[in-house]
Scaffold this motif. Structure first.
Motif, short mmCIF file in Angstrom:
data_model
loop_
_atom_site.label_atom_id
_atom_site.label_comp_id
_atom_site.label_asym_id
_atom_site.label_seq_id
_atom_site.Cartn_x
_atom_site.Cartn_y
_atom_site.Cartn_z
N UNK A 71 39.77 60.06 3.54
CA UNK A 71 39.96 60.63 2.21
C UNK A 71 40.26 62.12 2.33
N UNK A 72 41.44 62.52 1.88
CA UNK A 72 41.82 63.94 1.93
C UNK A 72 40.91 64.77 1.04
N UNK A 73 40.56 64.22 -0.12
CA UNK A 73 39.74 64.98 -1.07
C UNK A 73 38.33 65.21 -0.53
N UNK A 74 37.76 64.18 0.08
CA UNK A 74 36.42 64.34 0.66
C UNK A 74 36.43 65.35 1.79
N UNK A 75 37.48 65.31 2.61
CA UNK A 75 37.57 66.25 3.72
C UNK A 75 37.61 67.69 3.20
N UNK A 76 38.46 67.96 2.22
CA UNK A 76 38.59 69.32 1.70
C UNK A 76 37.30 69.75 1.02
N UNK A 77 36.68 68.87 0.25
CA UNK A 77 35.42 69.21 -0.43
C UNK A 77 34.32 69.53 0.58
N UNK A 78 34.24 68.74 1.64
CA UNK A 78 33.22 68.98 2.67
C UNK A 78 33.49 70.29 3.41
N UNK A 79 34.76 70.54 3.72
CA UNK A 79 35.11 71.72 4.50
C UNK A 79 34.81 73.01 3.75
N UNK A 80 35.04 73.03 2.44
CA UNK A 80 34.84 74.28 1.69
C UNK A 80 33.37 74.66 1.59
N UNK A 81 32.47 73.68 1.84
CA UNK A 81 31.02 73.96 1.80
C UNK A 81 30.38 73.96 3.18
N UNK A 82 31.19 73.77 4.22
CA UNK A 82 30.68 73.70 5.59
C UNK A 82 30.49 75.12 6.14
N UNK A 91 41.48 81.29 4.33
CA UNK A 91 42.06 81.36 2.99
C UNK A 91 42.42 79.96 2.47
N UNK A 92 43.04 79.13 3.34
CA UNK A 92 43.49 77.81 2.91
C UNK A 92 42.85 76.71 3.74
N UNK A 93 42.33 75.71 3.05
CA UNK A 93 41.87 74.47 3.69
C UNK A 93 42.91 73.41 3.34
N UNK A 94 43.50 72.78 4.36
CA UNK A 94 44.61 71.87 4.15
C UNK A 94 44.34 70.56 4.89
N UNK A 95 44.64 69.45 4.23
CA UNK A 95 44.53 68.14 4.86
C UNK A 95 45.74 67.30 4.50
N UNK A 103 45.06 70.60 -0.69
CA UNK A 103 44.70 71.93 -0.18
C UNK A 103 43.92 72.69 -1.24
N UNK A 104 43.16 73.68 -0.79
CA UNK A 104 42.45 74.57 -1.70
C UNK A 104 42.63 76.01 -1.22
N UNK A 105 42.88 76.89 -2.16
CA UNK A 105 42.92 78.33 -1.91
C UNK A 105 41.51 78.84 -2.16
N UNK A 106 40.79 79.19 -1.10
CA UNK A 106 39.38 79.54 -1.25
C UNK A 106 39.16 80.86 -1.99
N UNK A 107 40.20 81.68 -2.07
CA UNK A 107 40.06 82.96 -2.77
C UNK A 107 40.16 82.79 -4.28
#
Length: 563
Positions: A71-82, A91-95, A103-107
């Motif tokens: 799951x791309x969404x689970x990966x990105x959600x987990x990574x932004x809180x890891x 700056x960018x988490x991409x899957x 992807x999410x722009x953390x800024x």
């Protein structure tokens, strides 16, 4: 550095090739102008902080992983809180799963959830990889616009109640507004105590505004005095400013109750968000009523400024940085080089070309310092504490930024805007390296003179000794041959009479190319100006360009037309 058109084209090519496999992330960051040498280091693992070979963790930039069957969404959600990821401030988490991208722009907390084949439609999402802050432009412009609109109301109220019409009185009012701008910015960026300026007005002046001018005269006088023992306690708490901003003892205008309240209202805005490269142009519109309807429109955008300064000098400096990446000695040499370069805008307006060039130098300086620290720690030349505290100041001085501007208020705002830009970069320095670089007392200022660039000798403003690395940049005034006013025609006579035939058929901007070519001839200088097409078309070519090339100069680059 790539410009926005080049980035869009390269991302489109990536989508057309459907190269979404192992090389996708490298092709993606390459499209945004990341040097091949940097990508090679990531591939080798030198700058890849990830523990396996299935992705990349590039500090402060990108965390990427292919997630086929996951799951791309689970990966990105987990990574932004890891915490193992967040500590590297990516700056960018991409899957990707070779079909879709999340992807999410953390800024900014913006997210992207698309089919990979549609990536070109959303290429602006990753523009910060190329140094272009797409997500904050709207917010910053709103902050600038609100501030300019408030200041316009205040300017009108003061002018109306003081009946200011003669040139000297209006100049004093413009200087007063420059001082106000500094105070508003200072109390929101830790130069003053938070809210100190506006709170002092609220606490120590009458609501009807009758004594506000006396209070401000006394306060501004104190800003120029290092010894404040003769001033009351509530004024002694303000810092010593220096720098010439408050050195002239010009009397403040008188105030109505409405004007006093407008000053307080202005102070309640968040001036730390002001963008100095556009705000200066907006403030010019404040004092020129004819420009009010288009606040912020009469300035050269950052994107267009980069079309000038990237190929002129920044691309070369970034390449030198890549070549010096693994050598502390070479990095030190590059640092010394950029600290000596002079930037000269002989039609600077409110200074936006100078501001952007200054900021780009400071950003490169920060990259140099960070890399030197990394090398020292790798080579065990310093422990972590020493490396973090080693550099206590910037070597990039405002004194190396020169300008000529014909309007007094624009000149004042250009100097002020450079100070604001310096303080903003000092804040970035503190966030990166720890030590705080104080803005005040103001030690240096941009060398901006108020003069007619067509009439003044440019060497008297920025001396060209033939050896110093100097770059002339800017967006000089245009004015076709049939649209020049009397003053502009006089300038054409002054520059070209006795030298060129039929010079009255040339565009007004030809003055800057002609004087610029003479200035840079047989020296270490180069120039690039934003210009009209017409001086490179039709009869102007044969009339004008032979005189340019007679100065032993040549065209190094150009850019296709843009609005």
């Amino acid at each position: 550095m790539a410009n926005i058109e080049e980035i869009e084209a390269k991302v489109s090519q990536l989508c057309e090739s459907a190269n979404f496999g192992d090389e996708f992330i490298y092709e993606l960051i390459l499209a945004y102008g990341v040097p091949k040498a940097t990508i090679a280091r990531i591939k080798k693992g030198n700058t890849n902080l990830i523990n396996d070979d299935s992705g990349i963790l590039w500090k402060k930039k990108v965390y990427f992983k292919p997630c086929v069957g996951e799951s791309l969404h689970l990966f990105v959600d987990d990574a932004k809180d890891n915490p193992e990821i967040t500590k590297h401030h990516v700056r960018f988490i991409i899957a990707t799963d070779e079909v879709n991208l999340v992807a999410i722009d953390t800024k900014t907390d913006e997210t992207l959830d698309i089919s990979l084949k549609d990536l070109a439609k959303h290429f602006t999402f990753f523009l910060p990889l190329a140094g272009m802050e797409k997500s904050q432009v709207k917010t910053e412009n709103i902050a600038d616009r609100k501030a300019a609109e408030k200041m316009a109301k205040l300017y009108d109220e003061i002018q109306k109640s003081n009946h200011l019409e003669d040139k000297d009185a209006l100049h004093s009012l413009n200087v007063f507004f420059s001082r106000l701008l500094f105070c508003f910015f200072a109390e929101d960026t830790d130069v003053f105590q938070k809210g100190q300026f506006v709170n002092s007005i609220s606490s120590h002046t009458q609501e009807d505004g009758s004594d506000l001018n006396v209070y401000l005269d006394r306060l501004f006088e104190a800003f120029d005095e290092e010894d404040k023992s003769s001033f009351p306690e509530y004024i002694r708490t303000f810092p010593y400013i220096n720098g010439g901003l408050f050195s002239r003892h010009l009397l403040a205008p008188t105030f109505t109750a409405k004007a006093r309240q407008l000053i307080i209202d202005c102070g309640e805005l968040n001036w730390s968000k002001i963008n100095p490269d556009i705000f200066g142009s907006m403030m010019q519109a404040v004092v020129h009523h004819s420009q009010r309807a288009s606040l912020g429109m009469h300035y050269t955008s950052v994107t267009n400024i980069m079309k000038v300064i990237d190929p002129l000098f920044m691309d070369d400096l970034h390449q030198e940085f890549e070549k010096a990446f693994d050598s502390e000695k070479k990095l030190e040499k590059l640092w010394g080089r950029i600290s000596e370069i002079k930037i000269f805008d002989p039609a600077c307006g409110s200074g936006n070309f100078l501001i952007i060039a200054y900021k780009e130098f400071r950003k490169l300086e920060h990259k140099i310092i960070a890399r030197i620290q990394e090398l020292q720690l790798q080579n065990k030349k310093a422990d972590v504490g020493i490396a973090q505290q080693w550099y206590l100041d910037s070597k990039i001085k405002l004194e190396n930024f020169y300008g000529i501007e014909i309007e007094e208020f624009a000149q004042e705002v250009a100097i002020l805007s450079l100070w604001i830009a310096k303080h903003q970069m000092n804040i970035e320095f503190r966030e990166l390296f720890g030590p705080a670089i104080p803005l005040v007392p103001l030690k240096d200022a941009g060398n901006i003179v108020c003069a007619n660039a067509a009439q003044i000798e440019w060497n008297d403003v920025c001396e060209n000794d033939g050896e110093t690395e100097i770059y002339l940049i800017g967006n000089p005034p245009y004015g076709g041959s049939r649209k020049q006013n009397i003053a502009q025609k006089n300038d054409m006579d002054h520059v070209f009479s006795g030298t060129l035939n039929k010079y009255r058929d040339l565009d007004y901007i030809s003055i800057w190319f002609y004087k610029g070519a003479k200035y840079i001839s047989r020296s270490e200088c180069q120039l690039a100006f934003v210009t009209t097409n017409s001086i490179t078309q039709g009869e102007q070519v044969s009339m004008f360009w032979p005189y340019i090339f007679n100065n032993d100069v040549e065209i190094g680059f150009g850019h296709r037309s843009f609005k």
